[in-house]
Write a protein that holds these residues in place. Structure first.
Motif, PDB file in Angstrom:
ATOM      1  N   ASN A 207       0.822  -1.217   0.000  1.00 38.40           N
ATOM      2  CA  ASN A 207       0.000   0.000   0.000  1.00 38.40           C
ATOM      3  C   ASN A 207       0.851   1.260   0.000  1.00 38.40           C
ATOM      4  O   ASN A 207       0.488   2.248  -0.654  1.00 38.40           O
ATOM      5  N   GLY A 218      -3.810   3.821  -5.277  1.00 44.20           N
ATOM      6  CA  GLY A 218      -3.508   3.277  -3.952  1.00 44.20           C
ATOM      7  C   GLY A 218      -4.724   3.294  -3.051  1.00 44.20           C
ATOM      8  O   GLY A 218      -4.997   2.324  -2.328  1.00 44.20           O
ATOM      9  N   LEU A 219      -5.480   4.367  -3.086  1.00 47.63           N
ATOM     10  CA  LEU A 219      -6.701   4.446  -2.279  1.00 47.63           C
ATOM     11  C   LEU A 219      -7.774   3.491  -2.795  1.00 47.63           C
ATOM     12  O   LEU A 219      -8.559   2.938  -2.011  1.00 47.63           O
ATOM     13  N   LEU A 222      -6.718   0.129  -1.506  1.00 49.01           N
ATOM     14  CA  LEU A 222      -6.927   0.082  -0.065  1.00 49.01           C
ATOM     15  C   LEU A 222      -8.407  -0.023   0.282  1.00 49.01           C
ATOM     16  O   LEU A 222      -8.787  -0.688   1.255  1.00 49.01           O
ATOM     17  N   SER A 225      -9.507  -3.696  -0.396  1.00 49.97           N
ATOM     18  CA  SER A 225      -8.827  -4.744   0.379  1.00 49.97           C
ATOM     19  C   SER A 225      -9.693  -5.379   1.463  1.00 49.97           C
ATOM     20  O   SER A 225      -9.463  -6.540   1.806  1.00 49.97           O
TER      21      SER A 225
END
Length: 335
Positions: A207, A218-219, A222, A225
């Protein structure tokens, strides 16, 4: 004579210390009779006392597991650069020298050679970290299970005879705890502890790398996930429930040692058919419980694979959207 010699050599000077050492303690039995939620903090600390002399070795193993877990995110980063440079080489071969961001042919080729060298370096690091992780945690697990097995058997020798007269403390049950429960503790330390450290390291490093190259993707990763985390939580609940149901029917694990230790008595009383029927009932109950939980585990295992590919699909979908808006480039999307 040997028992008295052992008791004299291990006898402390303080009477209170003697009572503490010889006091009834059943850390493994409490695990077999009570669910995990009913374990007290004192019992957990008592179990951790067996690892106090190996704490620095455990720290070294956790560091090795963390390094081993960070290998895959770093590998993905290097692979993203390689794929991007291969695309640049293909563009240069097709006469696209004027495309912005594309370097000269020799510069792109030298970068690819550098990345191949990084792959070799990463392979060496992965080899060292994996070897250390496996060796350290297996060593700690064997040492930990040896201490528990020795202490449990020592306390059993000094118990009152009423303890051995209980149906829950037959020779078969005690031998089962010495083998199966200690093996479970060994697996917990040698396998699960290293895997947890490795997974946490891979999650955090992955991350961080994703957010550093593209905070948008990336967000997105995340946010998706939790699909995988929910599977892990549900799967652990199913495993704990299965183990709890299995502990309730430990008769099939204790009847065999009892029969083997008293075979002459069994044959003299002609009790083979009765014991065989009893063992068959216990085995059938365990088989039914196993199949019930395996169906649930198979369902959620397939659901985990579904969630993983949903995460991939979401990341590439939003990556294509961001590329079309000219917010990120192809290289950062691949990384």
């Amino acid at each position: 004579a040997e028992i008295s010699e052992v008791s004299q050599t291990s006898r402390p000077a303080d009477v209170h210390e003697t009572r503490r050492l010889l006091a009834p303690i059943q850390p493994l039995e409490s695990q077999t009779q009570a669910p995990l939620k009913e374990k007290t903090k004192k019992e957990d600390l008592r179990l951790m006392e067996f690892m106090t002399d190996s704490k620095w070795i455990i720290v070294a193993g956790m560091v090795a597991a963390a390094v081993n877990g960070s290998v895959m995110p770093v590998f993905g980063t290097i692979l993203g650069f390689v794929i991007s440079n291969l695309g640049k080489l293909d563009a240069l071969n097709k006469g696209a020298q004027e495309i912005p961001g594309v370097l000269e042919y020799d510069q792109v080729e030298s970068q690819i050679h550098l990345h191949f060298g990084l792959f070799l370096m990463l392979a060496v690091i992965s080899y060292i970290a994996s070897s250390l992780q496996y060796y350290i945690f297996v060593y700690i697990g064997d040492r930990y299970s040896y201490n528990i097995r020795y202490q449990y058997f020592r306390r059993t020798l000094f118990q009152d005879m009423a303890y051995h007269d209980s149906e829950e403390n037959t020779p078969g049950a005690i031998s089962s705890r010495l083998s199966n429960e200690c093996k479970s503790v060994n697996s917990l330390i040698s396998t699960y502890l290293g895997t947890i450290c490795q997974s946490v390291s891979a999650f955090l490093v992955g991350n961080v790398v994703a957010i550093c190259f593209s905070w948008r993707l990336g967000l997105v990763g995340l946010g998706l996930s939790p699909l995988l985390l929910v599977y892990g939580l549900v799967d652990s609940k199913i495993i704990n429930r299965y183990k709890g149901d299995k502990r309730k029917g430990m008769g099939q694990n204790t009847i065999l040692p009892d029969v083997m230790n008293n075979m002459r008595l069994v044959r003299s009383l002609n009790g083979q058919k009765v014991l065989l029927q009893k063992f068959k009932v216990f085995a059938a109950d365990e088989k039914a419980a196993t199949m019930k939980h395996m169906h649930l585990r198979a369902f959620f295992m397939g659901l985990a694979q579904l969630g993983m590919y949903i995460v991939y699909a979401g990341i590439f979908f939003f990556g294509a959207v961001f590329i079309s808006r000219n917010e990120i480039d192809f290289e950062k999307t691949i990384i």
